[in-house]
Design an enzyme around this catalytic site. Structure first.
Site, PDB file in Angstrom:
ATOM      1  N   ASP A 214     -10.210   2.398   1.269  1.00 29.80           N
ATOM      2  CA  ASP A 214      -9.160   1.681   0.552  1.00 29.80           C
ATOM      3  C   ASP A 214      -8.787   2.450  -0.713  1.00 29.80           C
ATOM      4  O   ASP A 214      -8.824   3.679  -0.713  1.00 29.80           O
ATOM      5  CB  ASP A 214      -9.645   0.258   0.242  1.00 29.80           C
ATOM      6  CG  ASP A 214      -8.527  -0.771   0.302  1.00 29.80           C
ATOM      7  OD1 ASP A 214      -7.566  -0.658  -0.489  1.00 29.80           O
ATOM      8  OD2 ASP A 214      -8.597  -1.682   1.132  1.00 29.80           O
TER       9      ASP A 214
ATOM     10  N   SER B 136      -4.555  -7.454   5.170  1.00 30.91           N
ATOM     11  CA  SER B 136      -5.526  -6.671   4.398  1.00 30.91           C
ATOM     12  C   SER B 136      -6.658  -7.548   3.908  1.00 30.91           C
ATOM     13  O   SER B 136      -7.774  -7.072   3.669  1.00 30.91           O
ATOM     14  CB  SER B 136      -4.846  -6.017   3.190  1.00 30.91           C
ATOM     15  OG  SER B 136      -4.114  -4.886   3.560  1.00 30.91           O
TER      16      SER B 136
ATOM     17  N   HIS C  48      -6.423  -3.289  -4.773  1.00 30.91           N
ATOM     18  CA  HIS C  48      -6.540  -3.612  -3.350  1.00 30.91           C
ATOM     19  C   HIS C  48      -7.949  -3.349  -2.823  1.00 30.91           C
ATOM     20  O   HIS C  48      -8.544  -4.193  -2.125  1.00 30.91           O
ATOM     21  CB  HIS C  48      -5.516  -2.793  -2.567  1.00 30.91           C
ATOM     22  CG  HIS C  48      -5.311  -3.227  -1.161  1.00 30.91           C
ATOM     23  ND1 HIS C  48      -6.143  -2.842  -0.137  1.00 30.91           N
ATOM     24  CD2 HIS C  48      -4.359  -3.997  -0.594  1.00 30.91           C
ATOM     25  CE1 HIS C  48      -5.710  -3.356   1.008  1.00 30.91           C
ATOM     26  NE2 HIS C  48      -4.631  -4.065   0.758  1.00 30.91           N
TER      27      HIS C  48
END
Length: 768
Positions: free
Chosen positions: A141, A544, A214
């Site tokens: 990520d 996600s 994220h």
């Protein structure tokens, strides 16, 4: 002394008159607790401080009422007990922004472990934390923010001896940032720098540090440690924990401001395999391409071959059909659903109509009085003005007003910034037909709320038909127990699988809407440069978010059953998933309001408690996947590209995709060739499967639930008896289809049951 005497007198009177009182009892109005939001910034000058103002406002409607709590950070206001009439009177007082009834709930987790049934089960089921702590979850990520409490290693033993990874140093990151929880951190930027030049250290950290948020969110969702007092601006408050809170985490930073490059991804997967991860979580995807040319498919095949379960996001291109990505059959492909938690906001129009939306806004609110309302499409000089794109609004027509902006075209939160720059004081984010009734909460930069399509249409009609339209926005905090839940998120990518139509994708869905998890300290919750708010947790939506839920649950299963293969773990998660609510109704699709289908949710919504004891599994090995390539008529060169193996398909053997030992069934009928669509063509197809017993000796019987009268389904044999663990039994399913128009879809479910375990597989039929 006087008070004591009065109390005794009153007590004697009550005792002596108890029967009379019972006969003439007066019914007093019931009081409930309310949370009062005050417009603190517009406090009248006649008050010295806000507490005095709060008390005066309350006493204006009830002399007896007392403030239970006053709030400074969660909200500007207080809580108190009032009758319904008093609450209504208070709501009409100057400076009162909202009077919100309290909802009872218990403080616990980011909600998803409780929603998934883990909180109560972990106290009774033998899920050994020692075994779980031997599992390492690798996350590809944007990196990690190691200072988060979610990476606290208190109580964890030594790092597993199998671990061969390391903590790489770099800009704003050193080896001491890792510990017994965050056991490894690496970054891969060569591909990125090759495309964009050297990394600008003023905007990005050339290290594993997460500048985006994220990666911190996904890694803490999968395996974050237990953190009490977690929330975003008071929303979703409780105790945060990952799906496998005792598991270890290793991060591989492959995504940068400019994107995620396949050369970096491939290097990261390669390194993760060598380091010794057990689960690989990848909330990354792109367009679907041939397996032999898809780096994610190639890399994840290598990981699977090394015994690593790979969980990938299905994509955020829903509700369009055939939009699912990451469709390789060795990948666990995860779609998104909602949970039973919401963050309501209330829109009240000048005509008195009130609509419920969602929002995570926590700043200064508009005046309690109604504010002028305008539709963005009518106050813009651009054709895209209705979307509130950059510099699209005319300031003179927006200043001091709340603007209705349609969803789509640009990020949701960015629209609120566009409104703010144009002088607007609030926003209503209006869903269009593309998004339906799906509501995603955002921490907007101005008072704003998102509305579903139906309510949005009503608001736009009101704005267009009323000479001087007005509106008020109020915010309702956190609500639990929202039903129905789950529902399939509109953005969640759907099947069928265009690349391999005989493999059903996505595999399953998991929580992916409004998920609270750890966040970076580098940017605010919106991710915009102008957002200077800093938080330790953020609420985000997307596949996600659902992907790391399944990654963490896979780690949970791996800890409980270390000997299980990646395919066995995926099978357990899929065949125990559910497709209906407790009342028996089918899970709904928020985009349509109709029952969802296996093209939307795959096998269903994940149920980790049931997955711990699935009864039977559909296992698969590398050899099974090699046969799959042969069934696709891959050449030896293509197989080598996809698998890094020298393999030649036997000319003596018949290879069929229908025979890949997959936990679900996708049965396409080609009307152009007559299969299932022509009277003279073959209408019968067979699929073969093998089940492995993972429990005690048992006898399983088949049942078929079909909503497809156009297809006859026959399973042979109808009974499978297992005498020992790991024993395998095969069966054949024969589908006989009637002619149907092209574009028709129908569905069924096949279930093996021994009375305790229900091993369920979805069947998706399509005529193309």
């Amino acid at each position: 002394m006087m008070n004591s005497m009065i109390f005794k007198c009153v007590l004697l009177m009550v005792l002596s008159c108890r029967y009379t009182i019972a006969e003439t009892k007066t019914e007093y109005p019931k009081k409930n607790t309310y949370i009062i939001h005050m417009d603190k910034f517009n406090m009248p000058s006649s008050f010295n401080d806000h507490l005095q103002w709060y008390d005066s406002s309350l006493k204006a409607v009830s002399e007896s009422a007392e403030m239970l709590y006053t709030y400074k950070h969660v909200a500007h206001g207080f809580s108190t007990k009032l009758t319904a009439q008093e609450a209504e009177l208070l709501a009409n007082q100057p400076g009162i922004l909202s009077v919100i009834p309290e909802v009872r709930y218990e403080l616990h987790t980011t909600r998803t472990p409780e929603f998934l049934g883990l909180a109560e089960k972990t106290s009774t089921h033998a899920i050994s934390s020692d075994k779980q702590s031997e599992v390492i979850v690798g996350v590809l990520d944007t990196g990690v923010w190691p200072e988060l409490k979610s990476f606290d290693d208190t109580g964890l033993g030594p790092v597993p001896s199998s671990w061969k990874g390391t903590c790489e140093t770099g800009n704003n990151f050193n080896s001491s940032n890792c510990n017994k929880k965050l056991v490894g951190a690496r970054f891969f930027a060569k591909g990125y720098e090759a495309a964009f030049g050297p990394i600008d250290l003023k905007t990005e950290s050339k290290s594993p540090r997460d500048d985006d948020g994220h990666g911190s969110h996904t890694s803490t969702t999968a395996a974050g440690s237990v953190v009490s007092g977690a929330s975003l601006f008071g929303y979703a408050s409780g105790t945060a924990r990952g799906m496998a809170p005792q598991a270890r985490v290793a991060v591989y930073k492959v995504c940068w401001i400019g994107g995620c490059f396949t050369s970096d991804i491939a290097a990261a997967i390669d390194r993760a395999i060598e380091d010794g991860v057990n689960v690989l979580s990848m909330s990354i995807g792109g367009s679907v391409t041939d397996y032999s040319r898809d780096i994610i498919a190639i890399g994840t095949f290598a990981a699977t071959a090394h015994g690593i379960l790979v969980s990938n996001s299905a994509g955020n291109s829903g509700p369009s059909e055939a939009s699912v990505s990451n469709v390789a059959p060795w990948i666990t492909t995860v779609g998104a659903g909602t949970i039973d938690r919401d963050f309501p906001a209330y829109i009240t129009l000048g005509n008195g109509k009130k609509y419920a939306g969602v929002s995570l806004y926590n700043g200064k609110l508009p005046s309690n009085s109604a504010v002028p309302l305008v539709y963005a499409g009518n106050v813009s000089s651009l054709s895209s003005g209705r979307l509130c794109t950059k510099d699209s609004l005319i300031s003179s027509k927006v200043s001091g007003k709340i603007v209705v902006c349609e969803r789509g075209g640009n990020p949701r939160v960015e629209k609120s910034l566009v409104v703010k720059k144009a002088g607007g004081i609030g926003m209503i984010l209006a869903n269009t037909a593309e998004y339906g009734e799906e509501l995603v909460a955002d921490s907007f930069l101005i008072p704003a709320a998102a509305l579903g399509q139906k309510e949005s249409n009503e608001v736009k009609k009101y704005a267009a038909s009323t000479p001087n339209p007005t509106v008020k926005i109020e915010f309702g905090g956190t609500h639990l127990g929202v039903q129905p839940s789950p529902v399939v998120a509109a953005f969640s990518s759907r099947g069928p699988n265009l690349l391999t139509p005989k493999i059903l994708k996505p595999d399953l869905i998991a929580p992916g809407v409004n998920i609270l998890a750890g966040w970076t300290g580098a940017v605010g919750p919106t991710g915009l440069s102008v957002d200077k708010r800093h938080v330790s947790f953020n609420i985000v939506s997307g596949t996600s978010m659902s992907c790391p839920h399944v990654s963490g649950l896979a780690a949970l299963l791996k800890g409980a059953h270390p000997e299980w293969s990646p395919a066995a773990i995926r099978s357990a998660l899929m065949t125990t998933s559910y497709t209906s609510y407790k009342n028996g109704q089918s899970i709904k699709d928020v985009a349509t309001g109709l029952p969802a289908t296996p093209f939307d949710y795959g096998a269903g919504h994940v149920d980790p408690v049931a997955a711990l004891d699935p009864g039977l599994v559909y296992d698969a090995t590398v050899d099974d996947y090699l046969s799959f390539f042969c069934a696709l008529n891959y050449t030896s060169s293509q197989i080598k590209l996809a698998t890094r193996r020298v393999y030649t398909c036997s000319k003596r053997k018949t290879y069929r995709v229908e025979d890949l030992n997959y936990p679900s069934f996708a049965v396409p009928f080609d009307t152009s060739s007559g299969i299932g669509g022509g009277s003279n063509a073959p209408t019968t197809v067979q699929y073969k499967r093998t089940l492995t017993n993972m429990g005690t000796p048992a006898t399983y019987k088949i049942s078929v639930s079909s909503k497809s009268p156009s297809v006859k389904i026959v399973v042979e044999p109808e009974i499978l008896s297992f005498k020992e663990v790991n024993e395998k039994k095969g069966y054949t399913v024969t589908f006989t289809a009637s002619s149907m128009p092209s574009g028709t879809n129908s569905f069924a479910f096949l279930q093996w049951s021994d009375g305790k375990h229900n091993v369920t597989s979805p069947i998706a039929f399509s005529w193309t």
